[in-house]
Design a protein around this motif. Sequence first.
Motif, PDB file in Angstrom:
ATOM      1  N   GLU A   1      52.934  12.680 -46.881  1.00 26.83           N
ATOM      2  CA  GLU A   1      53.751  11.404 -48.188  1.00 26.83           C
ATOM      3  C   GLU A   1      54.470  10.286 -47.313  1.00 26.83           C
ATOM      4  O   GLU A   1      53.726   8.888 -48.092  1.00 26.83           O
ATOM      5  CB  GLU A   1      55.487  11.384 -48.364  1.00 26.83           C
ATOM      6  CG  GLU A   1      56.537  11.902 -47.017  1.00 26.83           C
ATOM      7  CD  GLU A   1      56.770  13.138 -45.992  1.00 26.83           C
ATOM      8  OE1 GLU A   1      55.905  14.156 -45.978  1.00 26.83           O
ATOM      9  OE2 GLU A   1      57.572  13.391 -45.284  1.00 26.83           O
ATOM     10  N   LEU A   2      54.327   9.588 -45.809  1.00 28.73           N
ATOM     11  CA  LEU A   2      53.831   7.876 -45.407  1.00 28.73           C
ATOM     12  C   LEU A   2      52.331   8.179 -45.494  1.00 28.73           C
ATOM     13  O   LEU A   2      52.537   7.082 -46.266  1.00 28.73           O
ATOM     14  CB  LEU A   2      54.121   8.470 -44.164  1.00 28.73           C
ATOM     15  CG  LEU A   2      55.674   8.580 -43.679  1.00 28.73           C
ATOM     16  CD1 LEU A   2      56.088   8.679 -41.958  1.00 28.73           C
ATOM     17  CD2 LEU A   2      56.018   6.852 -44.650  1.00 28.73           C
ATOM     18  N   ASP A   3      51.011   9.343 -45.560  1.00 27.24           N
ATOM     19  CA  ASP A   3      50.166   8.726 -45.727  1.00 27.24           C
ATOM     20  C   ASP A   3      49.952   8.010 -47.044  1.00 27.24           C
ATOM     21  O   ASP A   3      49.568   6.898 -47.386  1.00 27.24           O
ATOM     22  CB  ASP A   3      48.920   9.383 -45.869  1.00 27.24           C
ATOM     23  CG  ASP A   3      47.672   9.680 -46.147  1.00 27.24           C
ATOM     24  OD1 ASP A   3      47.544   9.007 -44.868  1.00 27.24           O
ATOM     25  OD2 ASP A   3      46.949  10.014 -46.684  1.00 27.24           O
ATOM     26  N   LEU A   4      50.170   8.698 -48.716  1.00 30.61           N
ATOM     27  CA  LEU A   4      50.311   8.386 -49.695  1.00 30.61           C
ATOM     28  C   LEU A   4      51.238   7.282 -49.409  1.00 30.61           C
ATOM     29  O   LEU A   4      50.695   6.061 -50.565  1.00 30.61           O
ATOM     30  CB  LEU A   4      51.469   9.072 -50.429  1.00 30.61           C
ATOM     31  CG  LEU A   4      51.726   8.799 -51.762  1.00 30.61           C
ATOM     32  CD1 LEU A   4      50.099   8.835 -52.658  1.00 30.61           C
ATOM     33  CD2 LEU A   4      52.000  10.142 -52.650  1.00 30.61           C
ATOM     34  N   LEU A   5      52.208   7.058 -49.192  1.00 28.58           N
ATOM     35  CA  LEU A   5      52.800   5.386 -48.880  1.00 28.58           C
ATOM     36  C   LEU A   5      52.293   4.035 -48.345  1.00 28.58           C
ATOM     37  O   LEU A   5      52.039   3.060 -49.464  1.00 28.58           O
ATOM     38  CB  LEU A   5      54.031   5.551 -48.413  1.00 28.58           C
ATOM     39  CG  LEU A   5      54.720   3.970 -48.191  1.00 28.58           C
ATOM     40  CD1 LEU A   5      55.577   3.965 -49.457  1.00 28.58           C
ATOM     41  CD2 LEU A   5      55.768   4.321 -47.395  1.00 28.58           C
ATOM     42  N   LEU A   6      51.144   4.709 -47.765  1.00 30.50           N
ATOM     43  CA  LEU A   6      50.399   3.687 -46.878  1.00 30.50           C
ATOM     44  C   LEU A   6      48.854   3.310 -47.259  1.00 30.50           C
ATOM     45  O   LEU A   6      48.678   1.728 -47.986  1.00 30.50           O
ATOM     46  CB  LEU A   6      49.695   3.934 -45.902  1.00 30.50           C
ATOM     47  CG  LEU A   6      50.881   4.399 -44.348  1.00 30.50           C
ATOM     48  CD1 LEU A   6      50.155   4.821 -43.553  1.00 30.50           C
ATOM     49  CD2 LEU A   6      51.368   3.001 -44.415  1.00 30.50           C
ATOM     50  N   ARG A   7      48.504   4.466 -48.637  1.00 34.73           N
ATOM     51  CA  ARG A   7      47.717   4.089 -49.117  1.00 34.73           C
ATOM     52  C   ARG A   7      48.126   4.118 -50.669  1.00 34.73           C
ATOM     53  O   ARG A   7      47.396   2.192 -51.224  1.00 34.73           O
ATOM     54  CB  ARG A   7      47.105   5.532 -49.899  1.00 34.73           C
ATOM     55  CG  ARG A   7      46.098   6.370 -48.259  1.00 34.73           C
ATOM     56  CD  ARG A   7      45.605   7.561 -48.884  1.00 34.73           C
ATOM     57  NE  ARG A   7      44.614   8.723 -47.561  1.00 34.73           N
ATOM     58  CZ  ARG A   7      43.840   8.148 -47.118  1.00 34.73           C
ATOM     59  NH1 ARG A   7      43.327   6.800 -47.384  1.00 34.73           N
ATOM     60  NH2 ARG A   7      44.037   8.575 -45.840  1.00 34.73           N
ATOM     61  N   ILE A   8      49.099   3.727 -51.095  1.00 32.67           N
ATOM     62  CA  ILE A   8      49.150   3.013 -52.321  1.00 32.67           C
ATOM     63  C   ILE A   8      49.451   1.610 -52.075  1.00 32.67           C
ATOM     64  O   ILE A   8      49.485   0.633 -52.814  1.00 32.67           O
ATOM     65  CB  ILE A   8      50.738   3.385 -53.193  1.00 32.67           C
ATOM     66  CG1 ILE A   8      50.747   4.868 -53.258  1.00 32.67           C
ATOM     67  CG2 ILE A   8      51.460   2.370 -53.920  1.00 32.67           C
ATOM     68  CD1 ILE A   8      50.269   4.419 -55.046  1.00 32.67           C
ATOM     69  N   SER A   9      50.546   1.099 -50.587  1.00 38.50           N
ATOM     70  CA  SER A   9      50.634   0.196 -50.193  1.00 38.50           C
ATOM     71  C   SER A   9      48.881  -0.768 -49.972  1.00 38.50           C
ATOM     72  O   SER A   9      49.294  -1.810 -49.238  1.00 38.50           O
ATOM     73  CB  SER A   9      51.101  -0.159 -49.473  1.00 38.50           C
ATOM     74  OG  SER A   9      52.845   0.869 -49.291  1.00 38.50           O
ATOM     75  N   CYS A  10      48.593  -0.068 -49.605  1.00 38.33           N
ATOM     76  CA  CYS A  10      46.960  -0.946 -49.075  1.00 38.33           C
ATOM     77  C   CYS A  10      47.291  -1.298 -47.496  1.00 38.33           C
ATOM     78  O   CYS A  10      46.177  -2.514 -47.474  1.00 38.33           O
ATOM     79  CB  CYS A  10      45.916  -1.500 -50.260  1.00 38.33           C
ATOM     80  SG  CYS A  10      45.545  -0.808 -51.284  1.00 38.33           S
TER      81      CYS A  10
END
Length: 159
Positions: free
Chosen positions: A58-67
């Motif tokens: 879920e943190l990986d996804l947050l990082l990817r959405i945030s670039c």
Amino acid sequence: MESVNGTELVEQIRHRFENVYIQGFNTETIFGLLHVVEALKITLEALKRGIMAANRPELDLLLRISCTTQISKAISHAGIKSGKCTCFVMFSKNKRDLLKARYYALQSLPKFDSPEFTVDASTRNTLATKLGLEAGSYFMTNDSEFLKYLIERAALITK
């Protein structure tokens, strides 16, 4: 069931449903449903290959959405904001647990009718400014090209 705020809901679901991943996003940082779906695909592939940018999916996804590769920057940019609309993304290998978590979330949140994500020049300009893009950039002229740019940036996030 009593309504809870977004951060509380995320924590409750993480505690109750260990096989379900959940992440909340400020909707102002999402460039449409396809942005979320494509970033999630990248996260799931990174999980499968053991190359996530964070220790938790879920943190990986947050990082990817945030670039970004910085968790604090990602939380400040795209995390849940008090008083703002929130998008929750849940995923799991266990369909039954995912459906139970979805039901729990829907029972816990206040009833709210929200339109689809707004994808327009204003949203594009706001996100581009936060990402440091120049106003005359090629990616700034077209929603489809901007979405491709966001997905490409999401794919390039590594540890």
